[in-house]
Write a protein that holds these residues in place. Sequence first.
Motif, PDB file in Angstrom:
ATOM      1  N   ARG A  68      -5.656 -17.455 -10.580  1.00 38.58           N
ATOM      2  CA  ARG A  68      -4.504 -16.871  -9.887  1.00 38.58           C
ATOM      3  C   ARG A  68      -3.545 -17.945  -9.399  1.00 38.58           C
ATOM      4  N   LYS A  69      -4.099 -19.082  -9.005  1.00 37.18           N
ATOM      5  CA  LYS A  69      -3.269 -20.175  -8.500  1.00 37.18           C
ATOM      6  C   LYS A  69      -2.728 -20.996  -9.670  1.00 37.18           C
TER       7      LYS A  69
ATOM      8  N   ARG B  84      -3.913 -29.546   0.270  1.00 37.65           N
ATOM      9  CA  ARG B  84      -4.003 -28.196  -0.287  1.00 37.65           C
ATOM     10  C   ARG B  84      -3.938 -28.226  -1.822  1.00 37.65           C
TER      11      ARG B  84
ATOM     12  N   ASP C  77     -10.407 -21.572  -7.633  1.00 34.10           N
ATOM     13  CA  ASP C  77      -9.403 -20.539  -7.401  1.00 34.10           C
ATOM     14  C   ASP C  77      -9.619 -19.827  -6.067  1.00 34.10           C
TER      15      ASP C  77
ATOM     16  N   ASP D 294      -3.063 -24.612  -2.735  1.00 35.30           N
ATOM     17  CA  ASP D 294      -1.834 -24.053  -3.301  1.00 35.30           C
ATOM     18  C   ASP D 294      -1.702 -24.282  -4.803  1.00 35.30           C
ATOM     19  N   VAL D 295      -2.356 -25.328  -5.297  1.00 41.67           N
ATOM     20  CA  VAL D 295      -2.229 -25.670  -6.715  1.00 41.67           C
ATOM     21  C   VAL D 295      -3.514 -26.344  -7.179  1.00 41.67           C
TER      22      VAL D 295
END
Length: 317
Positions: free
Chosen positions: A226-227, A243, A285, A290-291
Amino acid sequence: MAEIGTDIGRAAAFLQAGQVVGIPTETVYGLAGNALDPDAVLSIFRVKNRPSFDPLIVHTDSLEKVFQFVSAIPAPARQLAQAFWPGPLTLLLPRRSVIPDLVTSGLPSVAVRVPHHPLTLSLLRALPFPLAAPSANPFGYISPTTAQHVADQLGGQIPYILDGGPAQVGLESTIVGFDEQGPTVYRLGGLALDQIEAIIGPVSVRTHSTSNPAAPGMLSSHYAPRKPLILLPPGQSPPPADRVGALVFREPFGGIPSDRQRILSPVGNLNEAAKNLFAHLRALDSLPVDVLYAEPLPNQGLGFAMNDRLRRASVRK
């Protein structure tokens, strides 16, 4: 919520009633339904939210049974089947009319394989029909390698998941087709190219199709978390950040907390890395990042297939 268990008879009863269930294979877990029943096949597409132009793989338990579903098996295909079935090999062969159009997306060939898992082989022997079974996950997401992965994503939509333990290969099957130009690999997977070429000689490779794929698993964007996932160039490290999550082959990156990294194989074993690939992507995930960044694998053996998965997982729609 789906029941998880090891009762082959219970799984068979649901399948004979036209329902779909989760099944284990050596590659990944599948979402299975009666391949000869268009309504059951339609349920697979509905549960996965899979586009109807993406064909399915038909599973059976022997090369002999494949003749019921295909009109011809070229000599190189027969050689591969004899060498690698049961196993992570799918053959693209001309279909008989008994296979519904929905299974093949209207194409003249059907993808068939014999999976290498004792529970699923026993299930297939107990059924009077083959099983259509793509990976048991929402379309485009990371493939499942445990029964719990299936339950977490599709458990509210199916009645039963046959639990065969963690998948031992961890990558989808390699798909090989045959035409007048010779053997072609349409999807890299759990059977390495050098193993195939050792049996039938050189093969061509054609693994991407932006739409209307000729075989399962050819869409350019697939297997994605999803990310956002960024596939790094060889030798490059991600920028240090809190993050950020990282998928690495052997050694962690500097500048990223260790609990936000997953190592595929500390000893550099590509088979171990393949077994861990999807599970580690799922774990990353789920982290508060964030990534995600991924390090490419060595381009040898199963490394080709894993890099293919990572490239497609990094394509953003």
